[in-house]
Structures are given as structure tokens and as C-alpha cells.
Design a protein around this motif. Structure first.
Motif, PDB file in Angstrom:
ATOM      1  N   ARG A 202       0.863  -1.190   0.000  1.00 24.50           N
ATOM      2  CA  ARG A 202       0.000   0.000   0.000  1.00 24.50           C
ATOM      3  C   ARG A 202       0.889   1.226   0.000  1.00 24.50           C
ATOM      4  N   PRO A 203       0.341   2.396  -0.292  1.00 23.85           N
ATOM      5  CA  PRO A 203       1.152   3.619  -0.305  1.00 23.85           C
ATOM      6  C   PRO A 203       1.785   3.909   1.059  1.00 23.85           C
ATOM      7  N   ALA A 204       2.956   4.488   1.021  1.00 29.39           N
ATOM      8  CA  ALA A 204       3.711   4.819   2.240  1.00 29.39           C
ATOM      9  C   ALA A 204       3.222   6.153   2.791  1.00 29.39           C
ATOM     10  N   ALA A 205       2.060   6.101   3.442  1.00 31.70           N
ATOM     11  CA  ALA A 205       1.460   7.283   4.052  1.00 31.70           C
ATOM     12  C   ALA A 205       1.399   7.062   5.555  1.00 31.70           C
ATOM     13  N   GLY A 206       2.081   7.913   6.307  1.00 27.00           N
ATOM     14  CA  GLY A 206       2.078   7.775   7.756  1.00 27.00           C
ATOM     15  C   GLY A 206       2.795   8.929   8.411  1.00 27.00           C
ATOM     16  N   ASP A 207       2.690   8.987   9.723  1.00 30.71           N
ATOM     17  CA  ASP A 207       3.397  10.007  10.501  1.00 30.71           C
ATOM     18  C   ASP A 207       4.850   9.600  10.733  1.00 30.71           C
ATOM     19  N   SER A 208       5.059   8.279  10.800  1.00 31.25           N
ATOM     20  CA  SER A 208       6.402   7.730  10.944  1.00 31.25           C
ATOM     21  C   SER A 208       6.388   6.319  10.361  1.00 31.25           C
TER      22      SER A 208
END
Length: 148
Positions: free
Chosen positions: A92-98
Motif C-alpha cells: 500500500r502507499p507509504a502514508a504515515g506520521d512515521s
């Protein structure tokens, strides 16, 4: 798994500190155990691709290091590590706070060590696996120009 070097933890940490690219990407060493390494990285606007996700190359770079240091943790004190090959799947896409990158040895060997890596995006809603890697690492000794 039993490390060949009883001082593996200090050796892994000292070697990781020499990784200029990890410093530039703000990737830190969070945990070291025999055959297992965990790296962490905060979200950074300057590492995104055109859709606002962390670029796949950045995720791959960190996973390669996590797998490499997992292998390195089991190697003799005089050995170094080089990547022979890897394959990454992006889930999945690398979307995150960390982000957290876990490397683990699947099969240790005297010359080649087979590893696996997992990358996770972390938000206040929890974490999601974003990438999986399988990598082969080579134990390198006595080779001019490759030393710790």
C-alpha cells in the motif's frame, strides 16, 4: 539464533552510525537483537513522490539496511555485509506520521544469509504494513576496501 560475535550489539550500532544515507534520511536504529534489527524514520516532506507518499526508493533503502544489519548481527567480528539481491513488494502507499522497518534473518549461512524485511506506516489510528522484502546478504571477510 546465536551471534558469532558476543559484542554484536555494539558492532552493529557503531557500523550503523557510519551509514551517511541513514543519517540523511533521519533513519534511526531502534532495536538490535541476534538476527533482528528495527529501524525508525519520521515522515519528511522532502522524501515524498508526486502523490505525497514516501518514495518507494526510500522505503527500499531503509528495508535493505534493516535486512543487512539483521544479517550483520550474526556475523563474526571481522566480517562485513554486502547485499547480493533483494525483491520488494509494495502492499500500500507509504502514508504515515512515521515508519518502522524490521529486518529478520530467515536462514543464516557462512557465506550467504537470507533475510526478510517488513515496513510499517504508523499513524494515530495504528500501523499498516506497506512493504515486504526478501533479501540475500553476503558475509565478506578479507576483502580490500571493505571493512568496518
Amino acid at each position: 539464533m546465536t551471534p558469532a560475535d558476543p559484542q554484536f550489539d555494539a558492532r552493529v550500532r557503531a557500523n550503523f552510525a557510519k551509514q551517511v544515507i541513514m543519517s540523511k534520511l533521519r533513519v534511526s536504529l531502534a532495536d538490535v537483537a541476534p538476527g533482528r534489527v528495527v529501524l525508525e524514520m519520521p515522515f519528511q516532506d522532502d522524501l515524498i513522490q508526486q502523490h505525497g507518499f514516501i518514495h518507494a526508493g526510500i522505503i527500499t533503502t531503509a528495508l535493505d539496511s534493516a535486512c543487512g544489519y539483521a544479517a550483520f548481527s550474526l556475523m563474526p567480528a571481522e566480517a562485513e555485509v554486502l547485499t547480493v539481491e533483494f525483491k520488494s513488494n509494495f502492499l500500500r502507499p507509504a502514508a504515515g506520521d512515521s515508519f518502522r522497518f524490521e529486518g529478520r534473518v530467515m536462514k543464516p549461512g557462512k557465506t550467504l544469509i537470507i533475510t526478510e524485511g517488513r515496513a510499517f506506516a504508523i499513524t494515530d489510528q495504528g500501523e499498516k504494513e506497506i512493504s515486504a522484502m526478501q533479501a540475500t546478504m553476503m558475509v565478506v571477510t578479507g576483502r580490500e576496501g571493505i571493512n568496518g
